[in-house]
Design an enzyme around this catalytic site. Structure first.
Site, PDB file in Angstrom:
ATOM      1  N   LYS A 180       1.560  -1.185   0.725  1.00 24.52           N
ATOM      2  CA  LYS A 180       0.314   0.180   0.283  1.00 24.52           C
ATOM      3  C   LYS A 180       0.928   1.546   0.153  1.00 24.52           C
ATOM      4  O   LYS A 180       0.914   1.700  -0.854  1.00 24.52           O
ATOM      5  CB  LYS A 180      -1.001   0.049   1.758  1.00 24.52           C
ATOM      6  CG  LYS A 180      -1.348   1.631   1.848  1.00 24.52           C
ATOM      7  CD  LYS A 180      -2.464   1.326   2.750  1.00 24.52           C
ATOM      8  CE  LYS A 180      -1.552   1.379   3.590  1.00 24.52           C
ATOM      9  NZ  LYS A 180      -1.311   2.841   4.283  1.00 24.52           N
ATOM     10  N   ASN A 181       1.891   1.264   1.186  1.00 24.95           N
ATOM     11  CA  ASN A 181       3.275   1.904   1.173  1.00 24.95           C
ATOM     12  C   ASN A 181       3.890   3.035  -0.034  1.00 24.95           C
ATOM     13  O   ASN A 181       4.768   3.648   0.065  1.00 24.95           O
ATOM     14  CB  ASN A 181       3.364   2.733   2.042  1.00 24.95           C
ATOM     15  CG  ASN A 181       2.201   2.713   3.005  1.00 24.95           C
ATOM     16  OD1 ASN A 181       1.037   2.913   3.609  1.00 24.95           O
ATOM     17  ND2 ASN A 181       2.478   1.904   4.411  1.00 24.95           N
TER      18      ASN A 181
ATOM     19  N   CYS B 132      -4.990  12.537  12.535  1.00 26.86           N
ATOM     20  CA  CYS B 132      -6.087  10.812  12.066  1.00 26.86           C
ATOM     21  C   CYS B 132      -5.381   9.843  13.464  1.00 26.86           C
ATOM     22  O   CYS B 132      -5.180  10.986  14.910  1.00 26.86           O
ATOM     23  CB  CYS B 132      -5.373  10.665  10.855  1.00 26.86           C
ATOM     24  SG  CYS B 132      -3.522   9.784  11.362  1.00 26.86           S
TER      25      CYS B 132
ATOM     26  N   ARG C 246       0.304  14.218  12.510  1.00 25.76           N
ATOM     27  CA  ARG C 246       1.042  14.471  11.514  1.00 25.76           C
ATOM     28  C   ARG C 246       0.894  15.642  10.783  1.00 25.76           C
ATOM     29  O   ARG C 246       0.288  15.947   9.938  1.00 25.76           O
ATOM     30  CB  ARG C 246      -0.492  12.862  11.270  1.00 25.76           C
ATOM     31  CG  ARG C 246      -0.642  11.862  11.403  1.00 25.76           C
ATOM     32  CD  ARG C 246      -0.978  10.849  10.846  1.00 25.76           C
ATOM     33  NE  ARG C 246      -0.266  10.602   9.735  1.00 25.76           N
ATOM     34  CZ  ARG C 246      -0.468   8.993   9.621  1.00 25.76           C
ATOM     35  NH1 ARG C 246      -1.248   8.723   9.136  1.00 25.76           N
ATOM     36  NH2 ARG C 246       0.419   7.947   8.398  1.00 25.76           N
ATOM     37  N   PRO C 247       1.511  16.265  11.375  1.00 29.55           N
ATOM     38  CA  PRO C 247       1.753  17.776  11.253  1.00 29.55           C
ATOM     39  C   PRO C 247       2.494  18.068   9.179  1.00 29.55           C
ATOM     40  O   PRO C 247       2.932  16.346   9.159  1.00 29.55           O
ATOM     41  CB  PRO C 247       2.746  18.008  11.914  1.00 29.55           C
ATOM     42  CG  PRO C 247       3.136  17.511  12.355  1.00 29.55           C
ATOM     43  CD  PRO C 247       2.432  16.183  12.507  1.00 29.55           C
ATOM     44  N   ILE C 248       2.487  18.460   8.763  1.00 31.22           N
ATOM     45  CA  ILE C 248       3.311  18.838   7.638  1.00 31.22           C
ATOM     46  C   ILE C 248       4.357  19.682   7.474  1.00 31.22           C
ATOM     47  O   ILE C 248       4.451  20.361   6.385  1.00 31.22           O
ATOM     48  CB  ILE C 248       2.240  18.814   6.459  1.00 31.22           C
ATOM     49  CG1 ILE C 248       1.469  19.767   6.749  1.00 31.22           C
ATOM     50  CG2 ILE C 248       2.024  18.059   6.228  1.00 31.22           C
ATOM     51  CD1 ILE C 248       0.633  19.892   5.400  1.00 31.22           C
ATOM     52  N   ASP C 249       4.702  20.318   8.599  1.00 30.26           N
ATOM     53  CA  ASP C 249       6.090  21.088   8.657  1.00 30.26           C
ATOM     54  C   ASP C 249       7.321  21.137   7.286  1.00 30.26           C
ATOM     55  O   ASP C 249       7.879  21.712   7.028  1.00 30.26           O
ATOM     56  CB  ASP C 249       6.120  22.050  10.219  1.00 30.26           C
ATOM     57  CG  ASP C 249       6.737  20.228  10.948  1.00 30.26           C
ATOM     58  OD1 ASP C 249       6.247  19.471  10.979  1.00 30.26           O
ATOM     59  OD2 ASP C 249       7.277  20.434  11.388  1.00 30.26           O
ATOM     60  N   LEU C 250       7.601  19.643   8.199  1.00 27.46           N
ATOM     61  CA  LEU C 250       9.119  19.257   6.766  1.00 27.46           C
ATOM     62  C   LEU C 250       8.548  19.300   5.215  1.00 27.46           C
ATOM     63  O   LEU C 250       9.083  19.916   4.833  1.00 27.46           O
ATOM     64  CB  LEU C 250       9.354  17.900   7.951  1.00 27.46           C
ATOM     65  CG  LEU C 250       9.771  18.050   9.079  1.00 27.46           C
ATOM     66  CD1 LEU C 250       9.308  16.513   9.230  1.00 27.46           C
ATOM     67  CD2 LEU C 250      10.857  18.176   9.728  1.00 27.46           C
TER      68      LEU C 250
ATOM     69  N   ASP D 127       3.941   0.138  12.070  1.00 29.87           N
ATOM     70  CA  ASP D 127       3.024   0.389  11.653  1.00 29.87           C
ATOM     71  C   ASP D 127       2.733  -2.037  11.660  1.00 29.87           C
ATOM     72  O   ASP D 127       1.652  -2.196  12.064  1.00 29.87           O
ATOM     73  CB  ASP D 127       3.647  -0.013   9.628  1.00 29.87           C
ATOM     74  CG  ASP D 127       2.668   1.342   9.475  1.00 29.87           C
ATOM     75  OD1 ASP D 127       3.418   2.011   7.832  1.00 29.87           O
ATOM     76  OD2 ASP D 127       2.877   2.345   9.940  1.00 29.87           O
TER      77      ASP D 127
ATOM     78  N   ARG E 133      -8.927  -0.715   4.400  1.00 28.64           N
ATOM     79  CA  ARG E 133      -7.691   0.756   3.315  1.00 28.64           C
ATOM     80  C   ARG E 133      -6.471   0.289   3.794  1.00 28.64           C
ATOM     81  O   ARG E 133      -5.710   0.543   2.292  1.00 28.64           O
ATOM     82  CB  ARG E 133      -7.199   1.272   5.164  1.00 28.64           C
ATOM     83  CG  ARG E 133      -8.929   2.803   5.275  1.00 28.64           C
ATOM     84  CD  ARG E 133      -7.963   3.635   5.979  1.00 28.64           C
ATOM     85  NE  ARG E 133      -6.551   4.426   5.115  1.00 28.64           N
ATOM     86  CZ  ARG E 133      -6.240   4.559   5.926  1.00 28.64           C
ATOM     87  NH1 ARG E 133      -6.479   5.215   8.025  1.00 28.64           N
ATOM     88  NH2 ARG E 133      -4.873   5.095   5.977  1.00 28.64           N
TER      89      ARG E 133
END
Ligand code: EPZ
Length: 417
Positions: free
Chosen positions: A22-23, A116, A121-125, A305, A397
């Site tokens: 999936k990933n 979630c 789960r930030p997206i600053d990077l 995971d 999922r």
């Protein structure tokens, strides 16, 4: 939302083929937007996250056709560079379209993907890296707008080896002018798969799988047919299914080297692991021993995971296991559900102390996220009586035909939608 009804106590036998990862599939499907000409992706698992990705591709104007195991994408005529909030919220990893849209169209408009079940789960990077590539980034009212005439290669040091940020930098810089170097890049096998896909389209990416990745921008990319690598997390899940049911099974079409971080954990429980080519045979003892302390780390450390999956194994092993979750701040929500089944687990901040019990009891439990749901299915396989796992939409999922595959090996598991 759907349920699994599982009657515990049945030994497994035979073999199971592992689905495509999936990933890997998610970033590679997004990457077709950067490629800009038709591509065919094979060994694509049938998952709801893939469904969500296909919806996004179609909303951008891509032509997408799906057959069993394959997805063909023609992104020659993209008509939009904006992803709706609804679609962004369907799947947390939709942020991976950011870099692909920049390379494909020079602009990306999307909403900040919500936090979630497993953390903020930030997206600053991601955003800081985009700015270092000369991309203009504005954020207002929850909307992110990125635009750039021509991406300029640069040296980017990540403060944390983020998988998504590494993928977004690769996708944004693949057709940049100049060279981009990522220092402290994520080393996960899925990064290697993405780089191999893009290189097969004519990109010039080296070092994927190591901490330093170099991307030499190219003018254009060409069509390709590409097969996704096997899913190492799903392979670990089937290994755990054998472990908790004292079974011996063969897991087929895997890459054993991807599973080295979890092999030692299974061997500490007394499981025997034999590998031959792309097959693994795992043979479980009658009674599992508690594995040593598990610390989740970026690859090649123990994968986060697999944390919930191994907690189910530890729950019925003889002894105490410490599980330290270092990657996500809220990834112990399966503990309460396992304790409802008679497990003896205490959480202290980032550490779960698992005191193994001899038997779990079947009851009704709730999937709180993808891997937690899988962990509850594993617990149901070895519990006394019947376990009902609800909200299995989370499991859908990431797992293709989980019940069918487990049933084919002798498990008594039924799906009720
Ligand atoms: C990917 O998520 C995977 N998802 C996750 O798998 C996996 O758990 C994770 O990598 C770690 O291996 C996909 O590939 C689709 P990260 P991602 O960026 O990219 C923090 C599953 O079950 N961070 O490596 O989101 C972040 O909060 C899923 O299949 C920042 O602080 O993971 C987390 O604590 C779950 N700022 C840590 O880094 C950022 O800008 C790891 O995140 C980005 C991340």
């Amino acid at each position: 939302m759907g349920q699994y009804m599982i009657e515990g106590g049945n030994r497994l036998y035979g073999s199971v083929r592992v689905q495509g990862a999936k990933n890997s599939a998610l970033p590679i499907l997004a990457a077709t937007v950067a490629v800009g000409v038709p591509c065919v992706i094979h060994n694509c698992p049938d998952l709801t996250d893939i469904d969500s990705t296909v919806k996004i591709l179609k909303s951008l104007g891509c032509e997408v056709h799906r057959s069993v195991g394959s997805v063909s994408v023609d992104s020659s005529h993209i008509s939009s560079n904006c992803i709706s909030d609804t679609l962004m919220r369907e799947m947390r990893s939709s942020i991976i379209f950011l870099g692909a849209l920049i390379s494909g169209t020079g602009e990306a408009v999307m909403t900040a993907p919500g936090g979630c079940d497993i953390g903020l789960r930030p997206i600053d990077l991601h955003l800081t890296a985009m700015q270092k590539l000369g991309i203009r980034v504005t954020e207002e009212h929850g909307q992110i707008r990125c635009s750039c005439q021509k991406v300029r290669g640069n040296k980017i040091t990540l403060s944390f080896p983020s998988v998504g940020a590494t993928e977004n930098i690769i996708l944004a810089s693949v057709k940049a002018s100049g060279v981009t170097t990522i220092i402290n890049a994520a080393r996960e096998p899925e990064i290697v798969d993405l780089a191999m896909f893009l290189n097969s389209c004519g990109a010039r990416i080296s070092g994927a799988g190591d901490s330093t990745i170099v991307i030499e921008g190219v003018e254009r990319l060409h069509s390709v047919q590409y097969a996704i690598m096997p899913d190492r997390i799903v392979a670990c899940t089937y290994m755990a299914a054998a472990a908790v049911t004292s079974s011996s099974i063969i897991i087929d079409e895997v890459i054993p080297s991807h599973l080295v971080p979890v092999f030692s954990c299974f061997e500490q429980t007394g499981c025997r692991i034999e590998t031959a080519g792309n097959k693994i045979r795992i043979t479980s003892p009658q009674r599992l021993r508690a594995p040593e302390t598990i610390r989740t780390m970026p690859y090649p450390g123990f994968p986060t995971d697999c944390q919930a999956i191994m907690m189910s194994v530890a729950s019925v092993a003889d002894g105490i296991t410490l599980i330290n979750e270092n990657i996500f701040e809220n990834r112990f929500k399966h503990v309460a559900e396992l304790n409802r089944m008679g497990a003896d687990i205490r959480v202290h901040d980032k550490v779960a102390v698992v005191n193994g019990v001899s038997r779990l009891q079947g009851t009704r439990v709730h999937s709180t996220d993808l891997r937690a749901g899988a962990a509850l299915v594993l617990a149901g396989l070895c519990a006394d009586g019947v376990t009902t796992v609800d909200s299995i939409c989370y499991i859908d999922r990431g797992y293709d035909s989980l019940a069918k595959n487990l049933s084919s090996m002798g498990a008594k598991i039924k799906r009720k939608d």
